[in-house]
Design an enzyme around this catalytic site. Sequence first.
Site, PDB file in Angstrom:
ATOM      1  N   GLU A 152       5.594  -2.914 -10.590  1.00 16.58           N
ATOM      2  CA  GLU A 152       6.876  -2.266 -10.317  1.00 16.58           C
ATOM      3  C   GLU A 152       6.692  -1.386  -9.096  1.00 16.58           C
ATOM      4  OE1 GLU A 152       6.802  -3.219 -14.618  1.00 16.58           O
ATOM      5  OE2 GLU A 152       5.485  -1.897 -13.479  1.00 16.58           O
ATOM      6  N   TYR A 168       3.501  -6.136  -0.470  1.00 15.41           N
ATOM      7  CA  TYR A 168       3.321  -7.046  -1.597  1.00 15.41           C
ATOM      8  C   TYR A 168       3.870  -8.438  -1.275  1.00 15.41           C
ATOM      9  CZ  TYR A 168       2.605  -2.529  -3.873  1.00 15.41           C
ATOM     10  OH  TYR A 168       2.175  -1.265  -4.188  1.00 15.41           O
TER      11      TYR A 168
END
Length: 141
Positions: free
Chosen positions: A99, A111
Amino acid sequence: MTKDDISQVLEIEEQCFSVPWTKEAFTMEVEQNKFARYIVVEQDGFILGYGGMWMILDEAHVTNIAVRPAFRGRGYGDKVVQAMIAAAEKEGIYNMTLEVRLSNTVAQNLYSKYGFKACGIRPKYYQDNDEDAVIMWKQGS
């Protein structure tokens, strides 16, 4: 990461997060949590960044990643993410999740560079300001 690294990791936690993890939390992770894997990126004994994840069944759940603010933009975040992916794959785990704050587009872009894709939202996930979290997944390779 070893117990000896925790004091430097705590410095980074306090610089990076409004609700930092405690010394006790990191000690528990490093010494007692059989599912936890933590890595550090260091230069001459000085820790520049770190990352942690839990290996559960066929998934790695990233718990935290941080780089000292003074050393951001120099590729250390990339090194942390690469090392975490390599550590998971070494154990035969190719699915990873995390998250990240909705407002943290820099981290989301990092990411994404390594195959994580936004798959959902966790409303009001962050307790300090009720900010939503983006759920990201990197699946099999």
